[in-house]
Design a protein around this motif. Structure first.
Motif, PDB file in Angstrom:
ATOM      1  N   ASN A 140       0.805  -1.226   0.000  1.00  0.00           N
ATOM      2  CA  ASN A 140       0.000   0.000   0.000  1.00  0.00           C
ATOM      3  C   ASN A 140       0.834   1.271   0.000  1.00  0.00           C
ATOM      4  O   ASN A 140       0.304   2.347   0.228  1.00  0.00           O
ATOM      5  CB  ASN A 140      -0.927   0.015   1.219  1.00  0.00           C
ATOM      6  N   LYS A 141       2.130   1.172  -0.241  1.00  0.00           N
ATOM      7  CA  LYS A 141       2.995   2.345  -0.187  1.00  0.00           C
ATOM      8  C   LYS A 141       3.846   2.439  -1.443  1.00  0.00           C
ATOM      9  O   LYS A 141       4.425   1.454  -1.885  1.00  0.00           O
ATOM     10  CB  LYS A 141       3.898   2.276   1.038  1.00  0.00           C
ATOM     11  N   ILE A 142       3.898   3.656  -2.040  1.00  0.00           N
ATOM     12  CA  ILE A 142       4.690   3.919  -3.228  1.00  0.00           C
ATOM     13  C   ILE A 142       5.599   5.105  -2.930  1.00  0.00           C
ATOM     14  O   ILE A 142       5.143   6.119  -2.397  1.00  0.00           O
ATOM     15  CB  ILE A 142       3.783   4.270  -4.430  1.00  0.00           C
ATOM     16  N   ILE A 143       6.882   4.985  -3.262  1.00  0.00           N
ATOM     17  CA  ILE A 143       7.836   6.081  -3.084  1.00  0.00           C
ATOM     18  C   ILE A 143       8.378   6.437  -4.470  1.00  0.00           C
ATOM     19  O   ILE A 143       8.959   5.598  -5.150  1.00  0.00           O
ATOM     20  CB  ILE A 143       8.989   5.683  -2.141  1.00  0.00           C
ATOM     21  N   ILE A 144       8.177   7.706  -4.869  1.00  0.00           N
ATOM     22  CA  ILE A 144       8.624   8.188  -6.166  1.00  0.00           C
ATOM     23  C   ILE A 144       9.692   9.233  -5.914  1.00  0.00           C
ATOM     24  O   ILE A 144       9.496  10.155  -5.123  1.00  0.00           O
ATOM     25  CB  ILE A 144       7.455   8.795  -6.961  1.00  0.00           C
ATOM     26  N   SER A 145      10.843   9.114  -6.591  1.00  0.00           N
ATOM     27  CA  SER A 145      11.924  10.082  -6.414  1.00  0.00           C
ATOM     28  C   SER A 145      12.577  10.369  -7.755  1.00  0.00           C
ATOM     29  O   SER A 145      12.575   9.546  -8.650  1.00  0.00           O
ATOM     30  CB  SER A 145      12.950   9.572  -5.406  1.00  0.00           C
ATOM     31  N   GLY A 146      13.134  11.591  -7.849  1.00  0.00           N
ATOM     32  CA  GLY A 146      13.808  12.000  -9.067  1.00  0.00           C
ATOM     33  C   GLY A 146      14.459  13.360  -8.887  1.00  0.00           C
ATOM     34  O   GLY A 146      14.236  14.053  -7.884  1.00  0.00           O
ATOM     35  N   ALA A 147      15.266  13.769  -9.854  1.00  0.00           N
ATOM     36  CA  ALA A 147      15.994  15.030  -9.765  1.00  0.00           C
ATOM     37  C   ALA A 147      15.105  16.237 -10.051  1.00  0.00           C
ATOM     38  O   ALA A 147      15.330  17.325  -9.527  1.00  0.00           O
ATOM     39  CB  ALA A 147      17.170  15.018 -10.736  1.00  0.00           C
ATOM     40  N   ASP A 148      14.070  16.075 -10.845  1.00  0.00           N
ATOM     41  CA  ASP A 148      13.181  17.177 -11.216  1.00  0.00           C
ATOM     42  C   ASP A 148      11.928  17.132 -10.354  1.00  0.00           C
ATOM     43  O   ASP A 148      11.299  16.084 -10.208  1.00  0.00           O
ATOM     44  CB  ASP A 148      12.804  17.059 -12.694  1.00  0.00           C
ATOM     45  N   LYS A 149      11.543  18.268  -9.789  1.00  0.00           N
ATOM     46  CA  LYS A 149      10.379  18.305  -8.909  1.00  0.00           C
ATOM     47  C   LYS A 149       9.080  18.045  -9.667  1.00  0.00           C
ATOM     48  O   LYS A 149       8.123  17.522  -9.117  1.00  0.00           O
ATOM     49  CB  LYS A 149      10.311  19.650  -8.196  1.00  0.00           C
ATOM     50  N   GLN A 150       9.021  18.412 -10.929  1.00  0.00           N
ATOM     51  CA  GLN A 150       7.811  18.207 -11.704  1.00  0.00           C
ATOM     52  C   GLN A 150       7.745  16.785 -12.215  1.00  0.00           C
ATOM     53  O   GLN A 150       6.802  16.249 -12.590  1.00  0.00           O
ATOM     54  CB  GLN A 150       7.755  19.178 -12.881  1.00  0.00           C
TER      55      GLN A 150
END
Length: 65
Positions: free
Chosen positions: A55-65
């Motif tokens: 039930n948990k998703i973590i999204i990460s990246g260099a661009d905030k958009q």
């Protein structure tokens, strides 16, 4: 944007609902969110998706958009 170079932007999402689940299959995020079929989303380049629990998703990246 300087923050995105040194550290990545990160957003934690929680899927709530009876029978709602998320899982990662290769480069695709598979969501079971109440439809008669699974919702499959391709993960774009430059974005990292983690599913530590059903039930948990973590999204990460260099661009905030």
């Amino acid at each position: 944007m300087v923050y995105g170079c040194s550290e990545t932007f990160k957003k934690e999402l929680e899927v709530n609902g009876i029978g709602y689940r998320a899982e990662l299959k290769g480069k695709e995020l598979v969501l079971k969110v109440g439809y008669s079929h699974d919702v499959i989303m391709a993960v774009p380049e430059g974005i990292t998706v983690e599913v530590p629990g059903p039930n948990k998703i973590i999204i990460s990246g260099a661009d905030k958009q």
